[in-house]
Scaffold this active site. Sequence first.
Site, mmCIF file in Angstrom:
data_model
loop_
_atom_site.group_PDB
_atom_site.id
_atom_site.type_symbol
_atom_site.label_atom_id
_atom_site.label_comp_id
_atom_site.label_asym_id
_atom_site.label_seq_id
_atom_site.Cartn_x
_atom_site.Cartn_y
_atom_site.Cartn_z
ATOM 1 N N HIS A 205 29.761 29.374 28.816
ATOM 2 C CA HIS A 205 30.912 29.097 27.930
ATOM 3 C C HIS A 205 30.993 29.795 26.495
ATOM 4 C CE1 HIS A 205 28.719 26.214 25.657
ATOM 5 N NE2 HIS A 205 29.532 26.411 24.671
HETATM 6 C C1 UD1 Z 1 33.149 24.794 21.039
HETATM 7 C C2 UD1 Z 1 32.187 25.023 19.913
HETATM 8 C C3 UD1 Z 1 30.659 25.395 20.713
HETATM 9 C C4 UD1 Z 1 30.352 24.089 21.559
HETATM 10 C C5 UD1 Z 1 31.255 23.896 22.580
HETATM 11 C C6 UD1 Z 1 30.962 22.734 23.415
HETATM 12 C C7 UD1 Z 1 33.227 26.380 18.066
HETATM 13 C C8 UD1 Z 1 33.375 27.467 17.175
HETATM 14 N N1 UD1 Z 1 32.590 26.423 19.188
HETATM 15 O O1 UD1 Z 1 33.397 25.872 21.897
HETATM 16 O O2 UD1 Z 1 29.800 25.480 19.832
HETATM 17 O O3 UD1 Z 1 29.146 24.793 22.220
HETATM 18 O O4 UD1 Z 1 32.483 23.659 21.878
HETATM 19 O O5 UD1 Z 1 31.849 22.858 24.511
HETATM 20 O O6 UD1 Z 1 33.417 25.231 17.458
HETATM 21 N N2 UD1 Z 1 39.903 24.826 25.705
HETATM 22 C C9 UD1 Z 1 40.758 23.924 26.584
HETATM 23 N N3 UD1 Z 1 40.649 22.562 26.622
HETATM 24 C C10 UD1 Z 1 39.915 21.965 25.541
HETATM 25 C C11 UD1 Z 1 39.436 22.732 24.618
HETATM 26 C C12 UD1 Z 1 39.164 23.924 24.852
HETATM 27 O O7 UD1 Z 1 41.463 24.146 27.691
HETATM 28 O O8 UD1 Z 1 39.771 20.800 25.586
HETATM 29 C C13 UD1 Z 1 39.934 26.094 25.849
HETATM 30 C C14 UD1 Z 1 41.023 26.623 24.942
HETATM 31 O O9 UD1 Z 1 41.505 27.742 25.728
HETATM 32 C C15 UD1 Z 1 40.390 27.255 23.664
HETATM 33 C C16 UD1 Z 1 38.892 27.592 24.417
HETATM 34 O O10 UD1 Z 1 38.823 26.521 25.325
HETATM 35 O O11 UD1 Z 1 40.849 28.457 23.139
HETATM 36 C C17 UD1 Z 1 37.662 27.603 23.443
HETATM 37 O O12 UD1 Z 1 37.697 26.287 22.867
HETATM 38 P P1 UD1 Z 1 37.157 26.162 21.397
HETATM 39 O O13 UD1 Z 1 37.313 24.785 20.988
HETATM 40 O O14 UD1 Z 1 37.588 27.323 20.394
HETATM 41 O O15 UD1 Z 1 35.508 26.277 21.730
HETATM 42 P P2 UD1 Z 1 34.581 25.783 22.797
HETATM 43 O O16 UD1 Z 1 34.539 27.267 23.602
HETATM 44 O O17 UD1 Z 1 34.905 24.723 23.662
#
Ligand code: UD1
Length: 353
Positions: A205
């Site tokens: 991820h």
């Molecule tokens: C975040 C943390 C990472 C951690 C991970 C655990 C940051 C910068 N990164 O990464 O350190 O290892 O969480 O999982 O804070 N999305 C969904 N549904 C959700 C959440 C996210 O669809 O419930 C998708 C969205 O398109 C979003 C992307 O995932 O843009 C990334 O989500 P984001 O919260 O930015 O970071 P993670 O990759 O989850």
Amino acid sequence: MHVCTLVGARPQFVKAAAVSPALKEAGIRETLVHSGQHYDELLSQIFFDELGVDPPAVNLEVGSGSHAKQTGAIMVQLEHFIEESGPYDAIIVYGDTNTTLAGALVAAKGHIPLAHVEAGMRSFNWRMPEEINRILTDRVSKWLFASTQTAANHLMSEGLGDNTILVGDVMLDATHMFAERAKEQRPLESLIQYKPGGYVLATVHRPSNTDIRENLRSIFAAFGQLPWPVILPLHPRTRAAMGDMTVPDNVEIRPPVGYIDMLTLTSNAHRVLTDSGGLMKEAYWFGIPCVILREETEYPETLVNDWHTCTGADEESILGAVMKEPTGPRCRFGEGPEGRAASMIARLLLNDK
Ligand code: UD1
């Protein structure tokens, strides 16, 4: 003592599941705030349902967005909530997400003492958003709760030794709390059709793997050549990044998996291949060799005797690492001086409020 704990992303719910009961036991009143960074049922609610974490007092529902948008939105709303619901003797943040940094900045500017659980982790890779989040959070924390001696050493070398306390890893606490339940309630045969050791478990991820298409392709190409089925619970970010990419026949893509099921899948895997900091530690504690799909790790202890190997996204390196056997025993890793890290944290907070 009244503390505000800020969580928002999947691994932080697991950490709270270990720490919140310890705070309660110590007589500390806790107000739990969910930033809403993770909002999908399988990335958020399932953890509260399964792990007995009390529902948050509020969910700020910030959702996804750019780093600035996400961090800023959490700050604006958290500041308001804190003013309305305080006073607080401390704010607790976990790990290194955008939620962590937002909480740290609100605490520091609101003159509320900050406790950082999992302080001192360093990859020395400033291209990782997490590295920026951790370093800035550590700089403004009153309590730096380090989970390993390596992390404590980093903090000391940055001049933060006076605030640093080695307590052990709260994720190890969580593993101890829930491993038995995983065995009893979610045996392997209830999850997949493979025998213990008959599959590998993978997760991907990190932006360095999902947002660079060539890296994602190379990782899938390596998975496709493995002589085992690959169970791949997929983060929504990765699913979106894959687009129409071909999935090799031996790769079984699954929806994201809850913590208890993940413990079962990890502890029975032949190998774990991951870019997740939490999963690589769990693999180590269960004695499962792990291929780290990154160029570096915050946990160099796990590289000793080839238990873990960093490969980045390189196809050949991944294949070479997966076939290696560890060359000696594992070392102590994540164990605190007093046993449970969570109860030590609660005691230290109370003693020094
Ligand atoms: C975040 C943390 C990472 C951690 C991970 C655990 C940051 C910068 N990164 O990464 O350190 O290892 O969480 O999982 O804070 N999305 C969904 N549904 C959700 C959440 C996210 O669809 O419930 C998708 C969205 O398109 C979003 C992307 O995932 O843009 C990334 O989500 P984001 O919260 O930015 O970071 P993670 O990759 O989850």
